[in-house]
Structure formats: C-alpha cells, structure tokens
Scaffold this motif. Sequence first.
Motif, short mmCIF file in Angstrom:
data_model
loop_
_atom_site.label_atom_id
_atom_site.label_comp_id
_atom_site.label_asym_id
_atom_site.label_seq_id
_atom_site.Cartn_x
_atom_site.Cartn_y
_atom_site.Cartn_z
N VAL A 233 0.85 -1.19 0.00
CA VAL A 233 0.00 0.00 0.00
C VAL A 233 0.88 1.24 0.00
O VAL A 233 2.10 1.16 0.22
CB VAL A 233 -0.96 0.02 1.22
N ASN A 234 0.26 2.39 -0.24
CA ASN A 234 1.01 3.63 -0.35
C ASN A 234 1.55 4.11 0.99
O ASN A 234 1.29 3.51 2.04
CB ASN A 234 0.18 4.72 -1.04
N THR A 244 -3.92 4.71 2.03
CA THR A 244 -5.23 5.00 1.42
C THR A 244 -5.48 4.21 0.13
O THR A 244 -6.63 4.09 -0.28
CB THR A 244 -5.34 6.49 1.09
N ARG A 245 -4.42 3.69 -0.49
CA ARG A 245 -4.59 2.97 -1.75
C ARG A 245 -3.61 1.81 -1.84
O ARG A 245 -2.50 1.86 -1.30
CB ARG A 245 -4.34 3.87 -2.97
N VAL A 247 -0.90 -0.18 -3.95
CA VAL A 247 0.05 0.22 -4.99
C VAL A 247 0.63 -0.98 -5.74
O VAL A 247 1.08 -0.85 -6.87
CB VAL A 247 1.21 1.09 -4.43
N THR A 250 -0.80 -1.77 -9.32
CA THR A 250 -0.50 -0.97 -10.51
C THR A 250 0.97 -1.02 -10.92
O THR A 250 1.30 -0.68 -12.05
CB THR A 250 -0.89 0.50 -10.28
N SER A 442 -7.66 -5.78 -6.15
CA SER A 442 -7.52 -4.32 -6.11
C SER A 442 -8.84 -3.66 -5.71
O SER A 442 -8.87 -2.78 -4.83
CB SER A 442 -7.07 -3.81 -7.47
N ASN A 446 -9.09 -1.88 -1.98
CA ASN A 446 -9.27 -0.43 -2.03
C ASN A 446 -10.63 -0.02 -1.45
O ASN A 446 -10.76 1.04 -0.83
CB ASN A 446 -9.13 0.09 -3.46
N ARG A 447 -11.62 -0.88 -1.63
CA ARG A 447 -12.93 -0.60 -1.04
C ARG A 447 -12.84 -0.61 0.49
O ARG A 447 -13.45 0.23 1.16
CB ARG A 447 -13.96 -1.63 -1.52
N ASP A 450 -11.22 2.64 1.51
CA ASP A 450 -12.15 3.77 1.34
C ASP A 450 -13.21 3.77 2.44
O ASP A 450 -13.54 4.84 3.00
CB ASP A 450 -12.84 3.69 -0.03
#
Length: 457
Positions: A233-234, A244-245, A247, A250, A442, A446-447, A450
């Motif tokens: 993750v970030n 928060t996301r 990584v 990607t 992903s 990510n959900r 969030d």
Amino acid sequence: MRNFFNIKTAVLAVLLAVFGNPLWAAGGGQSTPAAKPGPVTIRFWHSMSDEAGLAFDQFVKEFNEGPGAAKQITVEAVFQGQYSDATAKLRPLLQTRQTNTLPDVMQIDSTGVVDYLNTEYAYTVDDALKNDSSYDLGQIMEAPLKAWNYGGRQLGLPVSASTTVMYYNKSMLDAAGIANAPSTFNEIIEAAKKLPPLNSNNQKLTAFAQQPNTVLLANWIGQIQGPQFYYVVNNSNGRDGSATRLVCDTDGTLLTFLKAWKAMYDAGALLNVSDGLSNLFLTQQIAFYTASTSGLTGLLNQIGGRFELGCAFFPRIDDKAKPGAAVSGSALFMFNKGDRAKTDACWEFVKFMCSAGVQARFGAATGYTPVNTGSVNDPAYASYAAQYPQANIGASQLSQTSPEMMGVIVGPSRDFYYEIINQVSVMLEEKKTPEETVKTMSAALNRLLDDYAEANK
C-alpha cells in the motif's frame, strides 16, 4: 537424528536462574526524578502465552521484587488474549474515553498501532526521553526499533522481535536425497518432485502449505528487485502516513507474485491452507513450513527428537528476488492518563523489559531475537544459540533484510488480512487467472480502505 532435551524444563531453569543474579539494571540512564506521592501501581496488558507467557510472568515478578520495590512500583500483569483480541478490547475504551479502565502499558502489534496513533492518551518513547535524556536508544536493534517508528515518532519500544523463516524436515529431505533446503518457489517445486507421495503413516505428503496474508504478501512484494522499493500500500506500507490505496496492483508486483504462487499450486507443490500448519508439519504431512522465529523453542519441544528440524531463510519468489522478511513482533506502548508518577513508572518497567539481561533470557526461552544489542554477549542467550543453531538463521536473515521492508499498517487490518487470503484462494480453487485476481483484489482491498477512511474522518 538429533536428540533434543526437554525445552520447557530448560526454559524454567533459565528463568529461575535469575534469583541471586544482578540482572535488574534496565540498560539505560535513570529517568528524571519526579514527585513521589507514594506507591504506584500500573496495569500491564500483554498477549504472551505458553513459553513466552511464562517468561513474561517471571519478568514481572522480578521487576516487582527488585527495581519496582526499590521505586515503590508494582506491575499488575493481565493476559488479554491474542493481539487482535487485545486491540478489540482497547478500541472501545479509547473511543469512549474510559481512562480508568485503560492499561498503563500494553503490548501491541501491528493490529493496534492505528488506534494508538489516533488517541490523545499516547505517551510515546519520544515523550519519555524528554524526561530521561540519558537513556540510549542505540542499545536497541535498528530494525525492530524502526518497525515502531511512524512519521518520525518513536511510538513504542520493541519487546519481542521476530521474522518469518522456513522450517523444514531435514530428516525427510535427507531420505529423499535433497541436499539443500529450497530457497525459491521453483526450488520448492523441484523438491516436491523428489519427495514421496505419502509419508511413513501413509498420509498424503505435500511439499508446502500456506495462504498469503498481509504479512507474507508484504515480504514477497518487498523482495522483488526493481528501480524502487516495492510496497503493498502507499505511504511506505502506511508507515509515512495513513495508507489510502493499494500500490502493488498498478506497479506489476502483485501480478508477479500471483503468477509464481499459482505455478507452485498447479505443480502440486502447494496446499492452499493456513489453519493447522504446525500440526501438518509435526505429523510430517508437509516438508516445509513458514513461521515466525518466535516459535522455535516450542517447535523443538513438540518435535521431541522425532525428526531433525532444519531452518532456512524465508523463500524468495524467484532467484532474482532479494532475500529477507520484515521484522515482526510487538512493542510496549505507554498511556498518559494525567498522572506523571504513573508515566514515570511505566517507563521504568518498559526499560527493564527491554534490557540486555531480560531480552537474552526471553530469547533463550522462546526463540525471539533479543532486541537489545547487549544480549548476544549474555551467557543465557549465547549458550542457547550455540546449542540450537536454528536460532541464528533469523538473526542472519534480519541482517540481510532491507530496512525499507516493513509490515503493512492499515486501518481495517483484520478485514484486509482475510480478504487477501480469500482472493488468492478463489484464484487457486476456482481457476481464476492472476490477471483477473489483480483486478478483483484491487477493487476489494481499495474498497476496504475507502470505507475505513469514510467511517473515520
């Protein structure tokens, strides 16, 4: 085959040997004197059981009878279950400001860090050092210390340090003509081809069994070589700020891992389970077993000489990957409830638990790597490491692991952990492609991030 003595007896002998020995010094400077209104009692929540629990009980007793008595400090230790259980008990107390019910010192792992970061009751190591500038943090190993530093703040002091290694049944490998333990996924596949289909009890034998979770995924993603260090993750796996996301979805690293993991499964070298792994290993239904170094003493005791236990580095995705696995374990976190006498008392107890002598005996009793650099010269740990060379593998691996490789810290830690397991299991059992799994994982992870952010604005 090597004969191992009764580990539990040895553990008790090591712990009881403290009586009459001056091992109470906390390894640093003395804290700045504060007003002493009288005796102080502090409540200590911990999550140690078995050999580690016995050790903690012994150390608390020693503190209360030694430096605690001298400073009129009494520690009341309360076992609160596994780390996640203890965090679940802590969270509502923080949210409803039940300061009288809060612990004064708590053993916390990654599941509780976000709660501690967000509370107004945190009394960090940085806060303690303002009143005790002579304490030398340099005596604490760099990797475990950094594991509990967030955004430049030293939140807690590590008390148990471990890393994930690969245990293996050396007797089984010798019988199959396998000279060296595998170091990569492909080498596990090759070893599986040489192992018999059934063990000596006519049970099915599979080379390896595991399900990737947050901790393991961070290790394998972090091993991948590239122009940068890779994270799940970030914000450096949530260490430089709130994650928060995702990584790894990607940058291609998640896909690289999933392809290699699926190849092991498709080759019949991997059993897709995570529960009961130690039992599968002890009953010789699997040859390779990834687990924490903290379980070494208990594992040796359970094997009881029935087969020779080997220990190797945590396996790599491929031969291009870097060796290593993140330091894990726990730290002691202190709480400020407006009582200077209690925070001073907490710091004295934390220093004691992280002192060279205590950490040496804790490592010898459990398999944890001592966090104090002075512990390696202590006779208790030096003797243990000489008798059980498996204990040296974890320390050697930590020395070769990049300091950038750190565990993942996310708010929805429990859900995140199990969603990773679920997504990979679906890929294997429902024959999804790695590319499809990257997309679904992903979206799901990510959900979770969030939803957590929305609920905790």
